[in-house]
Design a protein around this motif. Sequence first.
Motif, PDB file in Angstrom:
ATOM      1  N   UNK A 207     -13.097  20.472 -27.935  1.00 33.00           N
ATOM      2  CA  UNK A 207     -11.755  20.559 -28.516  1.00 33.00           C
ATOM      3  C   UNK A 207     -10.842  19.677 -27.668  1.00 33.00           C
ATOM      4  N   UNK A 208     -10.518  18.501 -28.192  1.00 29.26           N
ATOM      5  CA  UNK A 208      -9.754  17.496 -27.434  1.00 29.26           C
ATOM      6  C   UNK A 208      -8.936  16.654 -28.410  1.00 29.26           C
ATOM      7  N   UNK A 209      -7.601  16.623 -28.220  1.00 35.87           N
ATOM      8  CA  UNK A 209      -6.755  15.899 -29.169  1.00 35.87           C
ATOM      9  C   UNK A 209      -6.744  14.394 -28.946  1.00 35.87           C
TER      10      UNK A 209
ATOM     11  N   UNK B  26     -13.424  18.382 -32.423  1.00 35.32           N
ATOM     12  CA  UNK B  26     -12.247  18.717 -33.226  1.00 35.32           C
ATOM     13  C   UNK B  26     -11.018  18.419 -32.386  1.00 35.32           C
ATOM     14  N   UNK B  27      -9.878  18.188 -33.068  1.00 35.28           N
ATOM     15  CA  UNK B  27      -8.701  17.696 -32.348  1.00 35.28           C
ATOM     16  C   UNK B  27      -7.475  18.592 -32.452  1.00 35.28           C
ATOM     17  N   UNK B  28      -7.657  19.785 -32.998  1.00 34.22           N
ATOM     18  CA  UNK B  28      -6.504  20.673 -33.138  1.00 34.22           C
ATOM     19  C   UNK B  28      -6.907  22.133 -32.945  1.00 34.22           C
ATOM     20  N   UNK B  29      -5.911  22.945 -32.670  1.00 32.95           N
ATOM     21  CA  UNK B  29      -6.089  24.390 -32.530  1.00 32.95           C
ATOM     22  C   UNK B  29      -6.639  24.974 -33.828  1.00 32.95           C
ATOM     23  N   UNK B  30      -6.076  24.553 -34.957  1.00 36.74           N
ATOM     24  CA  UNK B  30      -6.494  25.084 -36.260  1.00 36.74           C
ATOM     25  C   UNK B  30      -7.950  24.751 -36.563  1.00 36.74           C
ATOM     26  N   UNK B  31      -8.324  23.484 -36.347  1.00 36.53           N
ATOM     27  CA  UNK B  31      -9.713  23.072 -36.585  1.00 36.53           C
ATOM     28  C   UNK B  31     -10.670  23.854 -35.700  1.00 36.53           C
ATOM     29  N   UNK B  32     -10.300  23.997 -34.427  1.00 33.43           N
ATOM     30  CA  UNK B  32     -11.158  24.703 -33.475  1.00 33.43           C
ATOM     31  C   UNK B  32     -11.350  26.158 -33.892  1.00 33.43           C
ATOM     32  N   UNK B  33     -10.248  26.799 -34.330  1.00 35.39           N
ATOM     33  CA  UNK B  33     -10.338  28.190 -34.771  1.00 35.39           C
ATOM     34  C   UNK B  33     -11.321  28.355 -35.915  1.00 35.39           C
ATOM     35  N   UNK B  34     -11.297  27.422 -36.858  1.00 35.61           N
ATOM     36  CA  UNK B  34     -12.213  27.476 -38.005  1.00 35.61           C
ATOM     37  C   UNK B  34     -13.666  27.305 -37.553  1.00 35.61           C
ATOM     38  N   UNK B  35     -13.906  26.363 -36.661  1.00 36.37           N
ATOM     39  CA  UNK B  35     -15.275  26.117 -36.183  1.00 36.37           C
ATOM     40  C   UNK B  35     -15.825  27.318 -35.416  1.00 36.37           C
ATOM     41  N   UNK B  36     -14.954  27.978 -34.660  1.00 36.14           N
ATOM     42  CA  UNK B  36     -15.387  29.144 -33.881  1.00 36.14           C
ATOM     43  C   UNK B  36     -15.739  30.300 -34.808  1.00 36.14           C
ATOM     44  N   UNK B  37     -15.016  30.430 -35.916  1.00 36.78           N
ATOM     45  CA  UNK B  37     -15.305  31.489 -36.880  1.00 36.78           C
ATOM     46  C   UNK B  37     -16.578  31.186 -37.670  1.00 36.78           C
ATOM     47  N   UNK B  38     -16.841  29.904 -37.916  1.00 38.83           N
ATOM     48  CA  UNK B  38     -17.972  29.507 -38.755  1.00 38.83           C
ATOM     49  C   UNK B  38     -19.320  29.797 -38.121  1.00 38.83           C
TER      50      UNK B  38
ATOM     51  N   UNK C 100      -1.033  21.636 -31.936  1.00 36.55           N
ATOM     52  CA  UNK C 100      -0.564  22.765 -32.754  1.00 36.55           C
ATOM     53  C   UNK C 100      -0.832  24.125 -32.092  1.00 36.55           C
ATOM     54  N   UNK C 101      -1.035  24.129 -30.781  1.00 32.82           N
ATOM     55  CA  UNK C 101      -1.299  25.383 -30.089  1.00 32.82           C
ATOM     56  C   UNK C 101      -1.778  25.108 -28.675  1.00 32.82           C
ATOM     57  N   UNK C 102      -2.086  26.173 -27.945  1.00 40.64           N
ATOM     58  CA  UNK C 102      -2.572  25.942 -26.589  1.00 40.64           C
ATOM     59  C   UNK C 102      -3.969  26.527 -26.410  1.00 40.64           C
ATOM     60  N   UNK C 103      -4.701  25.906 -25.505  1.00 42.29           N
ATOM     61  CA  UNK C 103      -6.081  26.298 -25.271  1.00 42.29           C
ATOM     62  C   UNK C 103      -6.243  27.708 -24.734  1.00 42.29           C
TER      63      UNK C 103
END
Length: 226
Positions: free
Chosen positions: A7-9, A31-43, A57-60
Amino acid sequence: MKSILVVEDDEMLGAGLCYNLELEGFKTTLVQSFEEAGKKIEEKSWEMVILDVNLPDGDGFSLAKKIRLKDRTPLIFLTACDLDDDILKGFELGADDYITKPFNIKIVIKRINAVFRRTEVSRKELFICGNLEIDFEKRTATKNEKPLVLTPTEFKLLQLFCKNPGKVLTRKMLLESLWDNEGNFVDEHTLTINVSRLRSKISDDTFAYIKTIYGMGYEWTGEKDA
């Protein structure tokens, strides 16, 4: 092949890191955003997450909390911020390492491999499920990294459930298993009380763990909603 979520912008830095990791035999996803990372972690489950602290769009740190609610995935913070307070915060959130930019890729790979070695040894010794960590040899358990105080009977029940995931353990089976070497007897009423107390200690709004199978017994549902 171990899968790593990066996860790196900074696209160039992230792509370079992934390229070098794949040369070492890892499978990476950038992935380059908080939102994208959240989706990948759920998947899916990842074998490691390398996480930039500052995202557009958020913090690590918030993302790390989300990861830790799900499981004990090895987690490395990657950031330009080297302030002691931030590094300490990262470790308090369960980070396995903290790498500051700019970095030497060879050193990063060494540290990634070191984290994998440590966590693999840890996972052999611990039973990890949801927000629980149980050491059967030492007879200790933690929830969200805080110690659980369990009676010998409660711990024995917990061990029986954890070692039989997805199986219905009848009340008769549990009663027979709870006899100890001194022949101390656990009756139906005592069993019900102990299961109830154990459930109250380990469950929360995220994980229920123990499901009652009416007329039969109980089932360890693990991380699934019971």
